[in-house]
Design an enzyme around this catalytic site. Sequence first.
Site, short mmCIF file in Angstrom:
data_model
loop_
_atom_site.label_atom_id
_atom_site.label_comp_id
_atom_site.label_asym_id
_atom_site.label_seq_id
_atom_site.Cartn_x
_atom_site.Cartn_y
_atom_site.Cartn_z
N HIS A 1 0.82 -1.22 0.00
CA HIS A 1 0.00 0.00 0.00
C HIS A 1 0.85 1.27 0.00
CE1 HIS A 1 -3.65 -2.49 1.66
NE2 HIS A 1 -3.35 -2.74 0.41
N CYS B 1 5.51 12.62 -8.27
CA CYS B 1 4.89 13.69 -9.04
C CYS B 1 4.11 13.05 -10.18
CB CYS B 1 5.97 14.62 -9.60
SG CYS B 1 5.26 15.85 -10.71
N CYS C 1 9.37 20.30 -10.90
CA CYS C 1 8.63 20.76 -12.08
C CYS C 1 7.49 21.71 -11.71
CB CYS C 1 8.10 19.58 -12.89
SG CYS C 1 6.64 18.78 -12.17
N THR D 1 -3.97 -8.44 10.50
CA THR D 1 -4.77 -7.85 9.43
C THR D 1 -6.20 -8.36 9.54
OG1 THR D 1 -5.06 -7.59 7.04
CG2 THR D 1 -3.92 -9.60 7.77
N SER D 2 -7.15 -7.46 9.28
CA SER D 2 -8.56 -7.83 9.40
C SER D 2 -9.04 -8.60 8.17
CB SER D 2 -9.43 -6.57 9.60
OG SER D 2 -9.27 -5.71 8.50
N1 APR Z 1 -1.25 -7.91 17.28
C1 APR Z 1 -1.80 -8.54 16.20
N2 APR Z 1 -2.95 -8.14 15.63
C2 APR Z 1 -3.59 -7.10 16.17
C3 APR Z 1 -3.09 -6.40 17.29
C4 APR Z 1 -1.86 -6.84 17.86
N3 APR Z 1 -1.31 -6.26 18.90
N4 APR Z 1 -3.93 -5.38 17.57
C5 APR Z 1 -4.93 -5.44 16.68
N5 APR Z 1 -4.74 -6.47 15.82
C6 APR Z 1 -5.55 -6.89 14.68
C7 APR Z 1 -7.03 -6.57 14.77
O1 APR Z 1 -7.71 -7.60 15.47
C8 APR Z 1 -7.44 -6.48 13.30
O2 APR Z 1 -7.83 -7.76 12.80
O3 APR Z 1 -5.11 -6.14 13.56
C9 APR Z 1 -6.15 -6.06 12.60
C10 APR Z 1 -6.16 -4.65 12.04
O4 APR Z 1 -7.11 -4.57 11.00
P1 APR Z 1 -7.23 -3.26 10.11
O5 APR Z 1 -7.25 -2.05 10.99
O6 APR Z 1 -8.38 -3.46 9.19
O7 APR Z 1 -5.85 -3.20 9.33
P2 APR Z 1 -5.41 -3.86 7.94
O8 APR Z 1 -6.01 -5.23 7.79
O9 APR Z 1 -3.94 -3.73 7.85
O10 APR Z 1 -6.11 -2.88 6.90
C11 APR Z 1 -5.86 -3.06 5.54
O11 APR Z 1 -7.02 -1.04 5.02
O12 APR Z 1 -7.58 1.24 5.13
C12 APR Z 1 -6.77 0.29 4.56
O13 APR Z 1 -4.78 0.83 3.47
C13 APR Z 1 -5.30 0.54 4.76
O14 APR Z 1 -3.49 -1.07 4.73
C14 APR Z 1 -4.75 -0.76 5.29
C15 APR Z 1 -5.81 -1.74 4.83
#
Ligand code: APR
Length: 229
Positions: free
Chosen positions: A109, A117, A138, A176-177
């Site tokens: 990302h 630019c 530029c 990651t969610s």
């Molecule tokens: N250790 C591991 N996981 C954790 C922790 C921790 N200490 N704290 C929170 N989490 C988990 C949460 O349970 C959740 O599932 O991290 C995840 C964060 O999810 P998001 O906030 O949705 O982040 P992400 O999946 O990286 O989002 C993807 O969305 O808005 C866009 O570009 C942005 O890269 C980002 C993308």
Amino acid sequence: MKSIDLSSYRRIVFFTGAGMSAESGVSTYRGKGGFWSQYDFEEYACQEAFERDPEKVLRFHELRRKAVLDCHPHDGHRVIAAMPEARVITQNIDGMHQRAGSRDVVELHGSLWRLRCEQCGAQKEDLKNDYETLRCDCGNWLRPSIIWFGDMLDEVVLQQASEMIASCDLFISIGTSGTVWPAAGFPAIARNAGAYCIEINPEPSGAIRYDLVIREPAGVALPKLFQAD
Ligand code: APR
């Protein structure tokens, strides 16, 4: 928790999201106190917003840079950096893996520390607190080199990440969610490739069936998982 026998694996991929940086103090995007519950992406994180008011968008990203520089990598980042043979693919734009010592991080990302630019194609690395300049040589506005809402991922970066995952034998998804595509599809690529798949996340992400699920924060789980016996 039993630690992983690294000698059993030849191609290791860490795939990280915002939760990887949570214990460093960087906000996640979703969930309680998440970034997108505080800020409207339509005002700050899309091409339309930038075209409407580039300076406002740039100043917003400058604040994000300052907030990130007040945060520091944690033990989990250091465990990953201590395995230079492993590949790191991140959705994070904060550069925290690199600050911990990881090299060749694939940034799906983009990065808070790069600008480009759109007029002349110049790319600029800018690592300080404040942007050195908001304008390209530029004369055009510089745009944060970040995948905003509505942007397509860089094809080359996407291809590189997909190939690494399709050929890995150990895949560790952290924080990651699993809601933002195409990255949300990466665990399934690893699964289909026959890799041993681990998830580290205090909450379920529901992406795939993992071989090992660790419901602990990254900074706690990673040192335990990769400690030498
Ligand atoms: N250790 C591991 N996981 C954790 C922790 C921790 N200490 N704290 C929170 N989490 C988990 C949460 O349970 C959740 O599932 O991290 C995840 C964060 O999810 P998001 O906030 O949705 O982040 P992400 O999946 O990286 O989002 C993807 O969305 O808005 C866009 O570009 C942005 O890269 C980002 C993308």
